[in-house]
Design a protein around this motif. Structure first.
Motif, PDB file in Angstrom:
ATOM      1  N   LEU B 280       1.018  -1.223   0.198  1.00  0.00           N
ATOM      2  CA  LEU B 280       0.013  -0.003  -0.111  1.00  0.00           C
ATOM      3  C   LEU B 280       0.975   1.216  -0.150  1.00  0.00           C
ATOM      4  O   LEU B 280       0.699   2.335  -0.675  1.00  0.00           O
ATOM      5  CB  LEU B 280      -0.930  -0.083   1.146  1.00  0.00           C
ATOM      6  CG  LEU B 280      -2.175  -1.209   1.363  1.00  0.00           C
ATOM      7  CD1 LEU B 280      -2.873  -0.809   2.613  1.00  0.00           C
ATOM      8  CD2 LEU B 280      -2.818  -1.214   0.098  1.00  0.00           C
ATOM      9  N   GLU B 281       2.065   1.004   0.839  1.00  0.00           N
ATOM     10  CA  GLU B 281       2.773   2.330   0.808  1.00  0.00           C
ATOM     11  C   GLU B 281       3.603   2.629  -0.540  1.00  0.00           C
ATOM     12  O   GLU B 281       3.629   3.710  -0.861  1.00  0.00           O
ATOM     13  CB  GLU B 281       3.959   2.060   1.769  1.00  0.00           C
ATOM     14  CG  GLU B 281       3.280   2.104   3.425  1.00  0.00           C
ATOM     15  CD  GLU B 281       4.504   1.604   4.322  1.00  0.00           C
ATOM     16  OE1 GLU B 281       4.224   1.545   5.474  1.00  0.00           O
ATOM     17  OE2 GLU B 281       5.451   1.238   3.810  1.00  0.00           O
ATOM     18  N   GLU B 282       3.831   1.646  -0.991  1.00  0.00           N
ATOM     19  CA  GLU B 282       4.490   1.787  -2.458  1.00  0.00           C
ATOM     20  C   GLU B 282       3.613   2.198  -3.333  1.00  0.00           C
ATOM     21  O   GLU B 282       4.023   3.283  -4.245  1.00  0.00           O
ATOM     22  CB  GLU B 282       5.169   0.430  -2.866  1.00  0.00           C
ATOM     23  CG  GLU B 282       6.637   0.435  -2.027  1.00  0.00           C
ATOM     24  CD  GLU B 282       7.201  -1.254  -2.053  1.00  0.00           C
ATOM     25  OE1 GLU B 282       7.831  -1.726  -0.959  1.00  0.00           O
ATOM     26  OE2 GLU B 282       6.878  -1.873  -3.017  1.00  0.00           O
ATOM     27  N   SER B 284       0.958   3.799  -3.032  1.00  0.00           N
ATOM     28  CA  SER B 284       0.558   5.063  -2.865  1.00  0.00           C
ATOM     29  C   SER B 284       1.532   6.190  -3.316  1.00  0.00           C
ATOM     30  O   SER B 284       1.098   7.082  -3.904  1.00  0.00           O
ATOM     31  CB  SER B 284       0.327   5.464  -1.397  1.00  0.00           C
ATOM     32  OG  SER B 284      -0.612   4.387  -0.726  1.00  0.00           O
ATOM     33  N   GLU B 285       2.720   5.949  -2.958  1.00  0.00           N
ATOM     34  CA  GLU B 285       3.721   6.947  -3.510  1.00  0.00           C
ATOM     35  C   GLU B 285       3.849   7.057  -5.082  1.00  0.00           C
ATOM     36  O   GLU B 285       3.734   8.365  -5.772  1.00  0.00           O
ATOM     37  CB  GLU B 285       5.048   6.341  -2.907  1.00  0.00           C
ATOM     38  CG  GLU B 285       6.164   7.586  -2.892  1.00  0.00           C
ATOM     39  CD  GLU B 285       7.436   6.814  -2.253  1.00  0.00           C
ATOM     40  OE1 GLU B 285       7.521   6.053  -1.318  1.00  0.00           O
ATOM     41  OE2 GLU B 285       8.425   7.386  -2.833  1.00  0.00           O
ATOM     42  N   MET B 287       1.343   6.431  -7.165  1.00  0.00           N
ATOM     43  CA  MET B 287       0.183   6.832  -7.783  1.00  0.00           C
ATOM     44  C   MET B 287       0.116   8.502  -7.350  1.00  0.00           C
ATOM     45  O   MET B 287      -0.375   9.273  -8.463  1.00  0.00           O
ATOM     46  CB  MET B 287      -1.241   6.437  -6.961  1.00  0.00           C
ATOM     47  CG  MET B 287      -1.577   5.101  -7.692  1.00  0.00           C
ATOM     48  SD  MET B 287      -1.734   5.063  -9.298  1.00  0.00           S
ATOM     49  CE  MET B 287      -0.372   3.832  -9.573  1.00  0.00           C
ATOM     50  N   ILE B 288       0.508   8.697  -6.286  1.00  0.00           N
ATOM     51  CA  ILE B 288       0.478  10.352  -5.996  1.00  0.00           C
ATOM     52  C   ILE B 288       1.293  10.959  -6.864  1.00  0.00           C
ATOM     53  O   ILE B 288       1.240  12.096  -7.413  1.00  0.00           O
ATOM     54  CB  ILE B 288       0.621  10.575  -4.499  1.00  0.00           C
ATOM     55  CG1 ILE B 288      -0.320  10.131  -3.710  1.00  0.00           C
ATOM     56  CG2 ILE B 288       0.967  11.969  -4.091  1.00  0.00           C
ATOM     57  CD1 ILE B 288      -0.111  10.022  -2.373  1.00  0.00           C
ATOM     58  N   LYS B 295      -4.647  11.632  -5.190  1.00  0.00           N
ATOM     59  CA  LYS B 295      -4.032  11.727  -3.963  1.00  0.00           C
ATOM     60  C   LYS B 295      -4.998  11.357  -2.857  1.00  0.00           C
ATOM     61  O   LYS B 295      -4.716  10.704  -1.781  1.00  0.00           O
ATOM     62  CB  LYS B 295      -3.389  13.197  -3.659  1.00  0.00           C
ATOM     63  CG  LYS B 295      -2.928  13.223  -2.307  1.00  0.00           C
ATOM     64  CD  LYS B 295      -2.101  14.677  -2.259  1.00  0.00           C
ATOM     65  CE  LYS B 295      -1.519  14.955  -0.946  1.00  0.00           C
ATOM     66  NZ  LYS B 295      -0.978  16.314  -0.854  1.00  0.00           N
ATOM     67  N   ILE B 297      -8.060   9.900  -3.110  1.00  0.00           N
ATOM     68  CA  ILE B 297      -8.977   8.831  -3.393  1.00  0.00           C
ATOM     69  C   ILE B 297      -8.554   7.945  -2.098  1.00  0.00           C
ATOM     70  O   ILE B 297      -7.670   7.491  -1.692  1.00  0.00           O
ATOM     71  CB  ILE B 297      -8.647   8.241  -4.691  1.00  0.00           C
ATOM     72  CG1 ILE B 297      -8.984   9.376  -5.669  1.00  0.00           C
ATOM     73  CG2 ILE B 297      -9.535   7.099  -4.914  1.00  0.00           C
ATOM     74  CD1 ILE B 297     -10.114  10.101  -5.700  1.00  0.00           C
ATOM     75  N   ILE B 299      -8.338   4.030  -0.809  1.00  0.00           N
ATOM     76  CA  ILE B 299      -8.231   2.762  -0.878  1.00  0.00           C
ATOM     77  C   ILE B 299      -9.198   1.747  -0.148  1.00  0.00           C
ATOM     78  O   ILE B 299      -9.562   2.025   0.844  1.00  0.00           O
ATOM     79  CB  ILE B 299      -6.620   2.254  -0.486  1.00  0.00           C
ATOM     80  CG1 ILE B 299      -5.604   2.879  -1.074  1.00  0.00           C
ATOM     81  CG2 ILE B 299      -6.670   0.653  -0.745  1.00  0.00           C
ATOM     82  CD1 ILE B 299      -4.116   2.620  -0.531  1.00  0.00           C
TER      83      ILE B 299
END
Ligand code: FAD
Ligand code: FAD
Lengths: 596, 380
Positions: B280-282, B284-285, B287-288, B295, B297, B299
């Motif tokens: 999730l962290e990776e 998110s980075e 996608m943003i 940003k 949206i 999950i």
């Protein structure tokens, strides 16, 4: 000019309780602007909280009638339809009755004028269709007039919650209750009563604007941030024709000011309030206050304060020693105010120099539940609120609240005989009856205050605590009760005996099972009928449980439908896998830079 | 449960289902699919649903093009709307070697008759203004690529198979295969026995377990891949976007949610279908950075599934040399959904005619591993 030992202005619970005590000892007059005594009680059709000594679990207007009966038998002069217009020098009260001004003199005065509703500024708040909650209650409960069909309520204090419930009882639609704070203001049990009817309570929301040209046709509501500013982009429109504002009350202090009593600004007590001592005496030794005027609270505290003021006046005027009675009332007040919901009142009173003694709440350990196949009560009252109606009603000692009425009830299932009297007295409608044994179906008794009453064998819908459809069920019997809280006993699948909390007549539109994805019972049944009976496959075809809630709300219901249609018990059905995150998270929450 | 089947297909994922459907469509009777859990319980139910034709070897391009043809006809042929959407695939290049590869591939793909083109970074910006084109050198774009809902496709096949008179057993596990003189005689399940002469191993990443029941070695292993889905938002993203350099793909579903995944640095084995917070962290980075509009949206859910990996990341479709009429279709290495309709057709033809008719899949035979392999590198 007539002169009285005691004059009471305001005929609400505070004023009536005072007149009741005064009437036994001194020459008394009570004045109220309305055509009957009762104050706020007159428009309250719900059962009141509190201590049974103070009419708990009696409906508001009935409390008023009981008081009026008592006072009328005493040598008390009652002047209704009399509006006090001013307090003048030499202990003079001026009032207008039937268009004529008149005056009386007092030795001692009790002002118990109660409170008025706060206003809320928003765009078009002057449109016809925007009302104070009290006005709607008066129209509806006293005159039987309905100002609209679709309501929006602003404010989730007890008044807003109760109004929502009362409106729903009359069959009109309450679209939402909005609340700017991040928690519900009123009692949990009152909130639950509204929620199980399907009325959403939107926290951290406010009204931005009323829409309409000549009258209200809708409202724009929006989310607010921690500082109560509207968050841009969160505005949404809802179609309503009436907006009820119930964002709190403030004391009506004009008459106390004219009587030369000192006023102080203490927000915890409701704003500007008269300064007074523990026995309700203001800074003017001849003037006392009581009830919502002295602090926005409840009918019970209003009554006790009225009594206190009256007793002190009797001591003053007649020199009778009532010290024991007075200290008893002070203790009762302290107990009443010892709960967490009274924190604000306690700290407000402290600012005035009145310290409420700490009264420990005993911690009862909960008793084990015993599923012995017998009908027994289930009490869903966990918040510390001042009420002991259930304890007083139980003849079998199965419910214990104890001396401090803020203590949540503890229930002993072994002592319960299943008589269900507690269900009918609970003002929060928070007690249910249950019976479940080995058979696949269980019995559930639900307090019910709607008309028409269901009949035996009638098919109805079982609704959960949030007002969502759970299952079809059958009414077994309806027990009528003079206080008009009826009990509807239903027969339903055992799995749902702890889920269903309200029953409603089947509606024309198919009930949503999965609210996130708006999937109806019908859609699920069609898929099952086509031969697909695996929960996982049904999920993939219909999208049930695939929304943000992940099935928290509806999985059981869906399994219930599958079980009913296939005959496979729920325990034998596969129920899918729970996957993270259990609550939705924004991408930005994972940004390292943004991490706190 | 039938006592005798002409063909037993082991595995009711998209591949097994497509094979059984094609057999029935070609008028084979008594076809039986055996699935140990529910329909789409395997990789298929966990898959992103991307359908592309932009591959690096000519035969793969041909096979994928045939599949797209069949997806276009799917609703009519199989009988369900599976949210098939030809919104295109956009592959992004960031390095010179990617640029070389893309240009070479596009030339080859065009020669196979695929309508595909190179987009400059400016063209990408114009077409998809919400993509952060910083450092993007170019893109490869094919409009007829797209995506569909794999779970619905799998279930659609299952329903069609039953309608056409085939048997589709769920919650039934194959526990053994009876062989005499290198001939199959039957299949043992935990719910009973079925006699048959022909078995198709379409058990996904567990295909080697089926092979090992009769001593056939299938060089496939499971590899865990993670994926997530967001809340639904208004439609804005037509193509499935693949970013090999930043190592992710993303697409928007018919429902409006965004579905995305990546290749983990050290993927767990396919038996481990757990989830990690790092994923999730990776994501998110990434996608943003690449899709700034996402940003805020939410999950909604993450899960994982197994890729059935082969040594060269290409499918293995063949009949065993040792056991007669034991056919396997596995090793799809993260692109089995998109190929399934064409693979189903090819395998059915192999069973009925002894060889493929419509599409040549000879490059996917087992013997390539002894001759020498070239790895498909356009895989996330
Ligand atoms: C919707 C709602 C639900 C409630 N539910 C509960 C509950 O469940 N339990 C509970 O304990 N409490 C409840 N309360 C609170 C309770 O009703 C009040 O706390 C209580 O009525 C206060 O009593 P009071 O006598 O101080 O004032 P009021 O009841 O307000 O009475 C004041 C009276 O004074 C009259 N008056 C004012 N000015 C003048 C004037 N100038 N001349 C003549 N007359 C005047 C008013 O018209 C009124 O009749 C509820 C209140 C509301 C609004
Ligand atoms: C996260 C993720 C994203 C993906 N994205 C894409 C994409 O965008 N496009 C694409 O084309 N592909 C994608 N894939 C790959 C695709 O999902 C697979 O290649 C494809 O689903 C393989 O289908 P299958 O039928 O071979 O396998 P499966 O769907 O795994 O089916 C095999 C079935 O065999 C059953 N089985 C196993 N053993 C037995 C037994 N002993 N008895 C009975 N039954 C048995 C299993 O239960 C299973 O259902 C993705 C995969 C993952 C994990």
């Amino acid at each position: 000019m007539k002169e009285y030992d005691a004059v009471v202005i305001g005929g609400g619970p505070a004023g009536m309780a005072a007149a009741d005590v005064l009437g036994d000892h001194v020459k008394t007059l009570i004045l109220d602007e309305n055509d009957m005594l009762g104050g706020q009680l007159v428009k309250q059709t719900h059962k009141f909280f509190g201590d049974h000594v103070h009419y708990a679990s009696t409906r508001g207007f009935e409390i008023a009638n009981k008081f009026i009966d008592k006072i009328e038998k005493k040598p008390v002069d009652i002047l209704t339809s009399s509006t006090v217009i001013g307090i003048y020098p030499q202990n003079t009260v001026a009032y207008v009755r039937n268009g004529h001004e008149d005056q009386v003199k007092y030795k001692k005065l009790i002002i118990a004028t109660g409170a008025m509703e706060r206003q809320l500024p928003f765009i078009n708040s002057d449109l016809p269709g925007v009302y104070g909650a009290g006005a709607v209650q008066t129209l509806m409960n006293q005159y039987g007039i309905f100002p609209g069909k679709r309501f929006l309520i602003i404010g989730s204090g007890n008044i807003g919650l109760i109004l929502a419930y009362q409106l729903a009882q009359t069959g009109v639609e309450v679209r939402a209750i909005v609340e700017a704070l991040d928690k519900i203001g009123g009692y949990e049990v009152h909130a639950n009563k509204a929620k199980r009817l399907g009325i959403p309570i939107l926290l951290k929301h406010t009204i931005v604007k009323a829409i309409g040209d000549e009258s209200v046709q809708g409202a724009i509501i929006a989310e607010v941030d921690d500082k109560f500013n509207v968050i841009a982009g969160t505005e949404k429109e809802i179609v309503v024709d009436t907006i009820c504002i119930s964002v709190g009350l403030m004391p009506i202090t004009e008459l106390t000011e004219q009587a030369k009593c000192k006023i102080a600004y203490i927000p915890e007590l409701g704003g500007y309030v008269p300064v007074r001592d523990e026995r309700m005496r203001t800074t003017n030794p001849d003037v006392f206050v009581a009830g919502d005027l002295s602090s926005i609270e409840e009918a019970t505290t209003a009554m006790i304060e009225g009594k206190l003021a009256a007793m002190q006046i009797v001591e003053d005027v007649k020199k009778i020693d009532l010290e024991k009675e007075i200290s008893n009332e002070i203790k009762t007040l302290a107990i009443f105010r010892s709960g967490p919901k009274s924190l604000k009142i306690r700290s407000g009173l402290e600012k005035m120099g009145i310290v409420t003694p700490r009264i420990e709440m005993p911690k009862f350990s909960p008793l084990p539940n015993s599923e012995n196949g017998k009908l027994h009560a289930v009490i869903e009252c966990t918040e510390e609120i001042p009420c002991n109606s259930c304890e007083s009603a139980c003849k079998f000692d199965a419910i214990k609240v104890g001396e401090n009425i803020n203590t949540p009830p503890v229930f002993d299932p072994l002592k319960c005989t299943g008589c269900a009297v507690c269900v009918t007295v609970c003002p929060g409608l928070a007690i249910f009856m249950e019976k479940s044994d080995e058979s696949p179906n269980a019995t559930l008794g639900i307090p019910y205050e709607f008309l028409p009453l269901p009949k035996s064998n009638e098919k109805m819908w079982g609704m959960d605590r949030d007002g969502n459809y759970v299952c079809d069920l059958t009414v077994k019997r309806v027990v009528k009760n003079p206080n008009k809280t009826y009990i509807v006993y239903v027969d339903l699948p055992k799995e749902f005996v702890d889920v269903v909390r309200h029953v409603t007549y089947p509606r024309k539109e198919n009930p949503f099972v999965c609210r996130c994805e708006e999937i109806t019972v019908d859609q699920i049944e069609k898929v099952i009928d086509s031969g697909i009976t695996d929960f996982e496959e049904i999920k993939r075809i219909t999208r049930v449980t695939m929304g943000p809630c992940g099935g928290k709300n509806c999985k059981m219901i869906i399994l219930g439908i599958i079980s009913k249609k296939t005959g496979i018990p729920i325990s034998k059905l596969s129920h899918g896998t729970s996957r993270p995150p259990v609550k939705v998270v924004e991408f930005s929450a994972f940004l390292r830079g943004d991490k706190k | 449960m039938m006592k005798h089947a002409s063909v037993v297909v082991i595995g009711g994922g998209i591949v097994g289902s497509a094979i059984a459907f094609s057999l029935l469509k070609m008028k084979t009777k008594n076809v039986c699919v055996i699935e140990k859990s529910y329909v789409s319980s395997g990789s298929t139910g966990r898959c992103a649903g991307g359908i592309r034709q932009q591959w690096s070897s000519p035969m793969n391009v041909k096979l994928a093009m045939r599949s797209v043809k069949l997806f276009e006809e799917f609703e009519k042929d199989v009988g369900m709307n599976i949210e098939y959407y030809q919104g295109g695939y956009l592959l992004l290049a960031y390095t010179d070697s990617e640029v070389d590869d893309f240009e070479k591939n596009v030339r080859m793909q065009k020669s196979q008759g695929l309508d595909v083109e190179i987009l400059t970074s400016n063209q990408i910006k114009e077409k998809f203004p919400f993509i952060n084109v910083e450092d993007i050198k170019l893109g490869s774009w094919c409009q007829s690529d797209g995506h569909a809902n794999p779970q619905l496709a799998n279930i659609a096949y299952a329903i069609a198979i039953r309608k056409m008179g085939g048997e589709f057993l769920t919650h039934t596990t194959v526990t053994g295969i009876d062989v005499q003189n290198r001939q199959i005689i039957g299949v043992q399940t935990d719910n009973g026995y079925i006699s048959t002469k022909i078995v198709v191993d379409a058990a996904g990443f567990e295909a080697p377990k089926i092979g090992s029941m009769i001593g056939v070695d299938i060089p496939v292993h499971g590899e865990r891949h993670q994926i997530l889905v967001t809340e639904a938002v208004n439609h804005f993203l037509d193509p499935l976007v693949i970013n090999f350099n930043h190592n992710y793909y993303v697409r928007q579903t018919h429902h409006g949610s965004l579905m995305m995944g990546q290749g983990d640095a050290n993927p767990a084995s396919g038996e481990d279908l757990g989830n990690t917070i790092e994923f999730l962290e990776e994501m998110s980075e990434k996608m943003i950075k690449d899709f700034p509009l996402l940003k805020n949206i939410h999950i909604v859910r993450q899960w994982s599934g197994a890729y059935d990996m082969s040594p060269d990341a290409q499918p293995i479709i063949d009949e065993s040399k040792d056991i007669s009429r034991f056919i396997y279709a596995t090793g799809f290495s993260g692109h089995g959904f998109m190929l399934a309709p064409a693979v189903g057709e090819s395998v059915a033809e192999m069973i009925i005619h002894g060889q493929t008719v419509t599409t040549d899949v000879s490059n996917l035979k087992m013997d390539r591993f002894t001759i020498g392999i070239e790895r498909e590198h356009n895989v996330v």
